[in-house]
Design an enzyme around this catalytic site. Structure first.
Site, PDB file in Angstrom:
ATOM      1  N   GLN A   1      -0.167 -40.749 -73.832  1.00 48.88           N
ATOM      2  CA  GLN A   1      -1.335 -39.878 -73.808  1.00 48.88           C
ATOM      3  C   GLN A   1      -1.768 -39.516 -75.231  1.00 48.88           C
ATOM      4  O   GLN A   1      -0.966 -39.042 -76.037  1.00 48.88           O
ATOM      5  CB  GLN A   1      -1.016 -38.596 -73.016  1.00 48.88           C
TER       6      GLN A   1
ATOM      7  N   ASP B   1      -3.237 -48.937 -70.256  1.00 39.96           N
ATOM      8  CA  ASP B   1      -4.551 -48.595 -70.811  1.00 39.96           C
ATOM      9  C   ASP B   1      -5.354 -49.823 -71.233  1.00 39.96           C
ATOM     10  O   ASP B   1      -6.561 -49.736 -71.460  1.00 39.96           O
ATOM     11  CB  ASP B   1      -4.393 -47.668 -72.034  1.00 39.96           C
TER      12      ASP B   1
ATOM     13  N   LYS C   1      -3.269 -38.204 -63.116  1.00 39.41           N
ATOM     14  CA  LYS C   1      -2.828 -39.590 -62.964  1.00 39.41           C
ATOM     15  C   LYS C   1      -1.663 -39.685 -61.988  1.00 39.41           C
ATOM     16  O   LYS C   1      -1.593 -40.608 -61.164  1.00 39.41           O
ATOM     17  CB  LYS C   1      -2.448 -40.164 -64.323  1.00 39.41           C
TER      18      LYS C   1
END
Length: 299
Positions: free
Chosen positions: A96, A119, A52
Site C-alpha cells: 500500500q 497492482d 480490499k
C-alpha cells in the site's frame, strides 16, 4: 441523454464472475490469496486496505495481512515483501502506497515477485505492456487503466480512432493508460498532459474522451469539455465544505460538466470500484495460471 458510467454496477458484475472462477479453482484445490503490506496507520490507506479484504470475502479469496508500524525500516518492508514472495498461500499482493519516508518505494516495488504483482506495476510487467502492441499480455495489468477500459467497454463506448486526453502523468494511471489505449485492440489516439503542458485546457477541448487524474478538485471545467465528450474522473481530493462544516470527497471533474458530456464516471462510484475489481481479477488470473487454466485479460 447523458450516460452515467456506474462503476459500482459493473464492478459487482465482475465480482460475480470472479466468484464463479474462484469456486472452480477451489474445486481443483487452489485457493487464491491476496496479501497486503500496510506500513503505518494513515486513515485513507487503512480504509482502502480494509475494503480490499472485504472484497476478498465476497468472492472467496483468502486474505493475508502484514501490518508494520510507522517507524518500520527499509529492511523491515523488504523482509515483508520477501515473505510474501515465498508464501505459497499468497497468489498476489500489494504494497500500500505511499510508504513513509525515507523508505525507497521503487526499491520495494522492484523486489515484488512479478508473478504476484497484484497492482500490475512491477517494472517487468510494465515492460511486457510496452512490448505487446497487440495488447495480448499474459502478465498482470495496472488496475486503474484496466478498470477504466472495462467500464467503458461495459457501456459500449467505442475508443478506436478517438482522441483521448489524459491529464496527469502518475504511474498508476497517466503513464500507463496510454500504453493500453494505443494497443491494436483499442486503437485510440492519446495526448498526455501534465503540469508543464502550456495548452492543457485547449487539449481537453479537442478531446473525445478526457481522463482526469491530477488530484485537483474541479480541474476540468465546463469550458474545457467538447459537447458529447466522455469524462473519466480518476482524481480524488478532500475539500472542506463550508456549508456542511466537514470534508467531502471531490473529483477532478467539475459536476457542472456533466450536462455537456455524452457519458461520465461519477466520483465516487465510478473508477474506484473498478480499480478494486481489477485487483481481484489480477489475483484470480494469477491463480488460474498457476493451476494451468488458460486465462487472458479482457480489455
Amino acid at each position: 441523454m447523458v450516460i452515467i458510467l456506474d462503476g459500482k454496477r459493473v464492478a459487482s458484475s465482475t465480482k460475480q464472475d470472479l466468484a464463479l472462477r474462484v469456486a472452480r479453482l477451489r474445486e481443483l484445490g487452489v485457493v487464491p490469496g491476496l496479501g497486503t503490506i500496510l506500513v503505518g496507520n494513515d486513515p485513507g490507506s487503512v480504509k482502502y486496505v480494509a475494503g480490499k479484504h472485504a472484497d476478498c470475502v465476497q468472492i472467496g479469496i483468502a486474505s493475508l495481512k502484514c501490518e508494520l508500524p510507522d517507524d518500520a525500516t527499509q529492511r523491515d518492508v523488504m523482509e515483508a515483501v520477501e515473505a510474501f514472495n515465498r508464501d505459497p498461500l499468497c497468489t498476489g499482493y500489494i504494497v500500500q502506497l505511499p510508504l513513509p519516508r525515507p523508505i525507497d518505494e521503487n526499491a520495494v516495488l522492484g523486489a515484488v515477485d512479478p508473478a504476484k504483482d497484484a497492482d500490475g506495476l512491477h517494472p517487468y510487467n510494465l515492460g511486457e505492456l510496452v512490448l505487446h502492441i497487440d495488447g495480448r499480455t499474459a502478465t498482470p495489468l495496472p488496475c486503474t487503466p484496466r478498470g477504466i477500459l472495462a467500464l467503458l467497454d461495459a457501456y459500449g463506448i467505442e475508443l478506436q480512432g478517438r482522441h483521448v486526453c489524459v491529464v496527469g502523468r502518475g504511474i498508476t494511471i497517466g503513464r500507463t493508460i496510454g500504453l493500453m489505449l494505443t494497443n491494436r485492440r483499442v486503437n485510440a489516439t492519446v495526448t498526455l498532459c501534465h503540469s508543464a503542458t502550456p495548452d492543457v485546457h485547449e487539449q481537453m477541448r479537442r478531446a473525445d474522451v478526457i481522463v482526469a487524474a491530477v488530484g485537483r478538485a474541479g480541474f476540468v471545467r465546463p469550458e474545457d469539455v467538447k459537447p458529447g465528450a466522455v469524462l473519466v474522473d480518476v482524481g480524488v481530493s478532500r475539500v472542506f465544505d463550508e456549508q456542511e462544516q466537514r470534508y467531502r470527497t471531490r473529483g477532478d471533474v467539475d459536476p457542472r460538466c456533466y450536462e455537456l458530456a455524452g457519458a461520465y464516471t461519477p466520483n465516487p462510484g465510478g473508477v474506484g470500484p473498478m480499480t478494486r475489481a481489477m485487483l481481484l481479477a489480477n489475483v484470480v488470473e494469477a491463480a488460474e495460471r498457476r493451476a494451468g487454466i488458460s486465462t487472458r485479460p479482457n480489455l
